[in-house]
Design a protein around this motif. Sequence first.
Motif, mmCIF file in Angstrom:
data_model
loop_
_atom_site.group_PDB
_atom_site.id
_atom_site.type_symbol
_atom_site.label_atom_id
_atom_site.label_comp_id
_atom_site.label_asym_id
_atom_site.label_seq_id
_atom_site.Cartn_x
_atom_site.Cartn_y
_atom_site.Cartn_z
ATOM 1 N N ASN A 91 0.836 -1.199 0.000
ATOM 2 C CA ASN A 91 0.000 0.000 0.000
ATOM 3 C C ASN A 91 0.874 1.253 0.000
ATOM 4 O O ASN A 91 2.057 1.203 0.342
ATOM 5 C CB ASN A 91 -0.911 0.044 1.239
ATOM 6 N N THR A 92 0.260 2.373 -0.369
ATOM 7 C CA THR A 92 0.888 3.684 -0.221
ATOM 8 C C THR A 92 0.325 4.335 1.033
ATOM 9 O O THR A 92 -0.887 4.302 1.268
ATOM 10 C CB THR A 92 0.609 4.570 -1.446
ATOM 11 N N VAL A 93 1.195 4.914 1.842
ATOM 12 C CA VAL A 93 0.790 5.540 3.096
ATOM 13 C C VAL A 93 1.230 6.994 3.077
ATOM 14 O O VAL A 93 2.409 7.286 2.872
ATOM 15 C CB VAL A 93 1.405 4.804 4.315
ATOM 16 N N GLU A 94 0.293 7.904 3.300
ATOM 17 C CA GLU A 94 0.562 9.340 3.227
ATOM 18 C C GLU A 94 0.012 10.038 4.464
ATOM 19 O O GLU A 94 -1.084 9.718 4.939
ATOM 20 C CB GLU A 94 -0.106 9.908 1.965
ATOM 21 N N SER A 95 0.766 10.986 5.013
ATOM 22 C CA SER A 95 0.315 11.700 6.199
ATOM 23 C C SER A 95 -0.791 12.688 5.839
ATOM 24 O O SER A 95 -0.724 13.372 4.817
ATOM 25 C CB SER A 95 1.482 12.440 6.861
ATOM 26 N N VAL A 96 -1.805 12.758 6.683
ATOM 27 C CA VAL A 96 -2.904 13.703 6.503
ATOM 28 C C VAL A 96 -2.617 14.987 7.266
ATOM 29 O O VAL A 96 -3.023 16.074 6.865
ATOM 30 C CB VAL A 96 -4.226 13.075 6.992
ATOM 31 N N MET A 97 -1.923 14.872 8.369
ATOM 32 C CA MET A 97 -1.538 15.984 9.230
ATOM 33 C C MET A 97 -0.137 15.683 9.738
ATOM 34 O O MET A 97 0.456 14.674 9.359
ATOM 35 C CB MET A 97 -2.531 16.108 10.387
#
Length: 226
Positions: A91-97
Amino acid sequence: MKGAPSDYLKVFQMDGLFPDNVQQQMKLRTYPAGRKLLTQGEDATAMLILVEGKVKVSMLSPEGKRLILAFKTPLDIVGDVEYISNGPLINTVESVMNTTVIEIPYTILRHEMAHNAAWLQFLLETITKKFELKSHTMNFNSLYPVDVRVASYLLSMTPVNEKMESASLVDMADLIGTSYRHLNRVLSQFQKEGWITKSRGSIEILNRASILELAGENIYEKGDER
């Protein structure tokens, strides 16, 4: 909160799971909003324990569309499946904050924790729950109406303030599994109702209560309690 990895482990009552020599080799990593922590298909080298903030988890489908799987908050583990499978990131994991994670290299875990019964039991429970949640997400969330998916996405992407910056409607449509035109119609209706306002590159929530009422429950964070 600032401090050493061990300070966070104590807060989440995980300090007893890792011996001192393992805790000393952990690293704290902090990422600003919008930063990719992991990218699908790349080599997996470390496990991440999410201790502050929120991340968005997505995957690229065989058809080439990026679909959202879930939003994760503390305490969640990233890279556990790849640790077991010894394969690339799924999966790709990206910070929201602003997000802080504890990084533990796989080499340390394999050398120091491979025969730790408590750790292996923890991994088993974590991965079992993760696959159950993924199955629920892929097979059930797509059955929700698009307006509910849009409402849930907006709620997840604005956990602190009321504005979602750098909003690409094309990316957003792919992530929630709809067309650009359908998404635009839903957002235009939200704007007509006075719930949001759209400007180039951002969406601002004006009436969060109405969006919460429409969503009923945040489908992208459902079942995320640990």
